[in-house]
Scaffold this active site. Structure first.
Site, PDB file in Angstrom:
ATOM      1  N   ASP A   1      10.872 -10.772 -48.665  1.00 45.57           N
ATOM      2  CA  ASP A   1      10.665 -12.201 -48.475  1.00 45.57           C
ATOM      3  C   ASP A   1      11.036 -12.536 -47.027  1.00 45.57           C
ATOM      4  O   ASP A   1      11.718 -11.758 -46.356  1.00 45.57           O
ATOM      5  CB  ASP A   1      11.547 -12.965 -49.464  1.00 45.57           C
TER       6      ASP A   1
ATOM      7  N   ASP B   1      11.928 -16.221 -45.500  1.00 47.92           N
ATOM      8  CA  ASP B   1      13.019 -17.197 -45.392  1.00 47.92           C
ATOM      9  C   ASP B   1      14.233 -16.755 -46.196  1.00 47.92           C
ATOM     10  O   ASP B   1      14.131 -16.498 -47.400  1.00 47.92           O
ATOM     11  CB  ASP B   1      12.566 -18.570 -45.900  1.00 47.92           C
TER      12      ASP B   1
ATOM     13  N   ARG C   1      13.388 -21.015 -41.871  1.00 49.15           N
ATOM     14  CA  ARG C   1      12.580 -21.643 -40.818  1.00 49.15           C
ATOM     15  C   ARG C   1      13.126 -21.369 -39.421  1.00 49.15           C
ATOM     16  O   ARG C   1      12.913 -22.146 -38.502  1.00 49.15           O
ATOM     17  CB  ARG C   1      12.457 -23.149 -41.040  1.00 49.15           C
TER      18      ARG C   1
END
Length: 438
Positions: free
Chosen positions: A204, A206, A213
């Site tokens: 993944d 984030d 972000r």
């Protein structure tokens, strides 16, 4: 008697009549002068101090009046000051939500503008790939001229064959040496020659590879580069490719897609293998324009009725495989469960749409067709026998939202996947070192 002073005779005086000088007596010589008297100064009033005191009194009266009016519910009517403060607040919020400087309100619902943006992104991607290819070609030429290690070993073997009277360049040992150097991209070990062939690690983005972000660290890229010598690597993100590029692409570096064997944006609907794009899908084409508009109208109506601290930014973000709801209320949501209640309402309102709702990131949740979660990317994780004999035997996934309802839950619990829950990029590095890089 001396000089007219004293007794005329000492007889009967009880003294010898000797006169001594009085050393304790001081004879005044000149009369003391009084100090000169200074002329009394008359201080002139300082006009600046008087003006300051008068202005200060007026200012205090204005402050008292302002406090009194605000207690009565009235606000100041200085439109310029209010406008400047509002503009500053909007700029801070734009930076916090990473809103593009060229963003225009309503563009998300203009197909012509979105199509033009898509063409521009494709042209930019093609330009970067062409520049990357030219850099690789230039590096290959420089290596050939400088006689790299493989060329040097091959020339030495040719010299040995020549001394032995042999010219068999198809010797199995020589073939193995040639195969140890990949053809695409250069300097990357082929899948079958890695230390753990048949193993792939998917990540993944984030909260796993990067803070939410934010940009990836140099330490993380170094660890992923070292991991690629052991296993195949890939990322699986829910955001579109441009947002992932902002996080994984360092300034001045080569295209980040070349740092991974696989790249999946929007849960795999935008897919890359070895830097080359694979066929993609679209959320609107699957759902249909009418159902999509009905869903978006309901979402916007629901958001307009929410009583939250901040109400600005992009609330509905269309992606190829999903739509993403964004609200600036991370801390507020932890206390009031806005996203959780929102998801439950959508499930009751659109039970026949065949959609999955998944909370992801810090301030959003995703809406996508059933089966179009991150497990959608697994259909692309396959290799032919000539590239990787036997294919992949182990698929490892690392993510932070692996709880039920999180956007990593489906792939984390997939029967063909070995799931690993991480809490931060630092935790990801720690687990990789324990599992593969020890």
């Amino acid at each position: 008697m001396y000089n007219g002073i004293g007794l005329q005779t000492a007889r009967g005086s009880g003294t010898n009549g000797y006169v001594q000088r009085n050393l304790s007596s001081i004879r005044p010589r000149d009369a003391p002068q009084a100090p000169p008297q200074e002329k009394a100064r008359i201080l002139e009033p300082d006009q600046k101090i008087l003006d300051h005191d008068r202005k200060r009194k007026v200012e205090i009266q204005c402050i008292e009046l302002q406090d009194e009016l605000e207690e009565q519910g009235l606000r100041p009517s200085d439109t310029h000051a209010l406008g400047a403060a509002k503009r500053l607040e909007s700029e801070k919020m734009e930076r916090a939500l990473r809103i593009r400087p060229d963003y225009r309100e309503g563009e998300a619902f203009q197909p012509e503008v979105q199509e033009q943006r898509k063409i521009e992104r494709m042209e930019e991607r093609a330009r970067r790939q062409e520049e990357s290819r030219e850099r690789w070609e230039k590096r290959r030429e420089e290596r050939d001229v400088g006689r790299d290690s493989y060329g040097w070993r091959r020339e030495r073997r040719e010299a040995q064959y020549e001394r032995r009277g042999r010219r068999d360049l198809d010797d199995p040992r020589d073939v193995r040496e040639r195969r140890s150097y990949p053809t695409f991209p250069d300097m990357v070990v082929p899948l079958a020659q890695r230390k753990n062939p048949g193993v792939i690690c998917l990540f993944d983005v984030d909260g796993t590879l990067t803070p939410a972000r934010q940009s990836v660290s140099k330490e993380m890229l170094d660890v992923l580069k070292k991991l690629r010598e052991h296993t195949a690597t890939g990322f699986v993100g829910g955001s579109d490719l441009n947002k992932i590029r902002e996080q994984l692409q360092l300034p001045g570096a080569e295209d980040f897609l070349e740092d991974f064997d696989y790249g999946f944006a929007e849960n795999g609907l935008t897919a890359y293998r070895m830097g080359k794009e694979l066929p993609s899908e679209s959320f609107i084409n699957w759902l249909g324009e009418e159902k999509y508009k009905k869903l978006v109208k309901f979402v916007l109506g629901y958001i307009s009725k929410l009583d939250i601290p901040v109400m600005r930014g992009t609330f509905v973000e269309f992606r190829r495989g999903m739509i993403n709801e964004r609200l600036d209320f991370q801390e507020y949501d932890k206390q009031h469960n806005i996203r959780r209640d929102f998801v439950e309402t959508l499930k009751k309102e659109f039970p026949d749409y065949g959609l999955t709702y998944s909370i992801g990131g810090q301030i959003s949740f995703d809406v996508f067709p059933d089966g179009w979660d991150k497990t959608f990317a697994l259909q692309h994780v396959k290799e032919t026998d000539d590239v990787l004999p036997g294919g992949y035997k182990e698929i490892h996934f690392f993510g932070d939202k692996t709880f039920k309802g999180g956007n990593d839950y489906e792939i984390f619990t997939h029967p063909k996947v070995i799931g690993h829950t991480v809490t931060s990029p630092e935790d990801t590095i720690k687990q990789l070192q324990e599992l593969f890089l020890h």
